[in-house]
Motif scaffolding. Structure first.
Motif, PDB file in Angstrom:
ATOM      1  N   ASN A  91       4.945 -10.703  -3.168  1.00  0.00           N
ATOM      2  CA  ASN A  91       3.590 -11.126  -3.507  1.00  0.00           C
ATOM      3  C   ASN A  91       2.976 -10.062  -4.421  1.00  0.00           C
ATOM      4  N   ASN A  92       3.014 -10.317  -5.718  1.00  0.00           N
ATOM      5  CA  ASN A  92       2.525  -9.344  -6.685  1.00  0.00           C
ATOM      6  C   ASN A  92       1.287  -9.813  -7.439  1.00  0.00           C
ATOM      7  N   GLY A  94      -2.175 -10.719  -8.861  1.00  0.00           N
ATOM      8  CA  GLY A  94      -3.515 -10.227  -8.541  1.00  0.00           C
ATOM      9  C   GLY A  94      -4.352 -10.109  -9.797  1.00  0.00           C
ATOM     10  N   VAL A 112     -11.161 -12.681  -7.020  1.00  0.00           N
ATOM     11  CA  VAL A 112     -10.224 -11.637  -6.618  1.00  0.00           C
ATOM     12  C   VAL A 112      -9.661 -11.916  -5.226  1.00  0.00           C
ATOM     13  N   THR A 115      -7.142 -14.907  -5.367  1.00  0.00           N
ATOM     14  CA  THR A 115      -5.854 -14.636  -6.000  1.00  0.00           C
ATOM     15  C   THR A 115      -4.996 -13.717  -5.150  1.00  0.00           C
ATOM     16  N   SER A 116      -5.528 -12.568  -4.768  1.00  0.00           N
ATOM     17  CA  SER A 116      -4.716 -11.592  -4.039  1.00  0.00           C
ATOM     18  C   SER A 116      -4.474 -11.993  -2.587  1.00  0.00           C
ATOM     19  N   SER A 141       4.669  -7.154  -0.246  1.00  0.00           N
ATOM     20  CA  SER A 141       3.448  -7.461  -0.984  1.00  0.00           C
ATOM     21  C   SER A 141       2.940  -6.209  -1.681  1.00  0.00           C
ATOM     22  N   SER A 143       0.014  -4.049  -2.746  1.00  0.00           N
ATOM     23  CA  SER A 143      -1.374  -3.742  -2.425  1.00  0.00           C
ATOM     24  C   SER A 143      -1.897  -2.754  -3.472  1.00  0.00           C
ATOM     25  N   SER A 144      -2.622  -1.743  -3.046  1.00  0.00           N
ATOM     26  CA  SER A 144      -3.192  -0.787  -3.995  1.00  0.00           C
ATOM     27  C   SER A 144      -3.711   0.426  -3.240  1.00  0.00           C
ATOM     28  N   TYR A 157     -11.726  -6.043  -4.835  1.00  0.00           N
ATOM     29  CA  TYR A 157     -10.303  -5.704  -4.934  1.00  0.00           C
ATOM     30  C   TYR A 157      -9.839  -4.946  -3.691  1.00  0.00           C
ATOM     31  N   ALA A 160      -9.567  -7.371  -0.715  1.00  0.00           N
ATOM     32  CA  ALA A 160      -8.396  -8.244  -0.803  1.00  0.00           C
ATOM     33  C   ALA A 160      -7.119  -7.488  -0.470  1.00  0.00           C
ATOM     34  N   LYS A 161      -6.977  -6.299  -1.035  1.00  0.00           N
ATOM     35  CA  LYS A 161      -5.744  -5.537  -0.822  1.00  0.00           C
ATOM     36  C   LYS A 161      -5.672  -4.982   0.600  1.00  0.00           C
TER      37      LYS A 161
END
Length: 245
Positions: A91-92, A94, A112, A115-116, A141, A143-144, A157, A160-161
């Motif tokens: 799952n990339n 975003g 956001v 999508t993510s 997946s 994340s960030s 963001y 979501a992450k």
């Protein structure tokens, strides 16, 4: 893409550029055939496909919006019918829509999240359904670092992450006994289009390794987590950030 004997298939969302493209190529080099999802950048997806094939793998491009649950489910069913099942899901996909929270429109917030986090749900649930009877599979997946540390202007963001991190841990606990591993990779600052306008020299001063990461460095961690070498790793969030924290 025809089902290849003794080869496994990976589905990578948002595979038309950047980290997604690097992941597709890395998995191809590791022996996976690759389905490259994209939403609008067909030229980019075809470039990724060319690099996947150059790495010695079969591949195909697959257009659908991860925000569309029905389209995602149909894509998973179609891919499974053609190749016999999805062994790896990455799952990339975003997007970013930055802004201070008090001035953030509902539209920016929702785009956001949908999508993510929505995309994560829309793909992970139907893919898990196909993995459970086989008692095998790996889901990774993207994340960030923003999910783990405060980052002004990215409340949407970050939410979501961080949701992906928490959901992945819960799902990992649910399916661990079924032979399915669920992990997350949380990149820091990586050289992609998303940071093209960022003050890079200023950013470098905040990173202990004093440089911005490369997409390939994220992709190698994803490849490891998808491999049998990571057979006892699940429910983890792995940071790839040059030592930022």
């Amino acid at each position: 893409m025809e089902a290849a004997k003794n080869r496994k298939t990976a589905l990578v969302t948002g595979g038309s550029r950047g980290i997604g493209r690097a992941i597709c190529v890395e998995l191809a080099a590791a022996g996976y055939d690759v389905v490259i999802n994209y939403r609008s950048d067909e030229a980019g997806a075809r470039q990724t496909l060319a690099e996947v094939e150059a790495a010695g793998a079969a591949g195909e491009i697959c257009r659908f919006d991860v925000r569309d649950g029905a389209a995602a489910e149909q894509a998973v069913a179609d891919i499974g019918a053609r190749v016999g099942g999805i062994a790896v899901l990455v799952n990339n996909a975003g997007v970013v829509a930055d802004g201070l929270f008090l001035m953030m429109s509902r539209e920016k917030w929702q785009s956001v999240i949908d999508t993510s986090l929505g995309g994560f749900y829309n793909l992970t649930r139907p893919v898990l359904e196909t993995m459970i009877p086989k008692r095998a599979g790996a889901i990774v997946s993207i994340s960030s670092a923003a999910s783990l540390m405060a980052n002004r202007g990215q409340a949407n963001y970050s939410a979501a992450k961080a949701g992906i991190n928490a959901a992945s841990r819960a799902i990992a606990a649910e399916v661990a006994r079924l032979g399915i591993r669920v992990n997350v990779v949380a990149p820091g600052l990586i050289e992609t289009d998303m940071i093209a306008a960022a003050p890079k020299e200023q950013i470098k001063s905040l990173i202990p390794m004093a440089r911005i990461g490369r997409p390939e460095e994220v992709a190698r961690v994803v490849r490891f987590l998808c491999s049998d070498d990571a057979s006892y790793i699940t429910g983890q969030v792995i940071s790839v950030n040059g030592g930022m924290f």
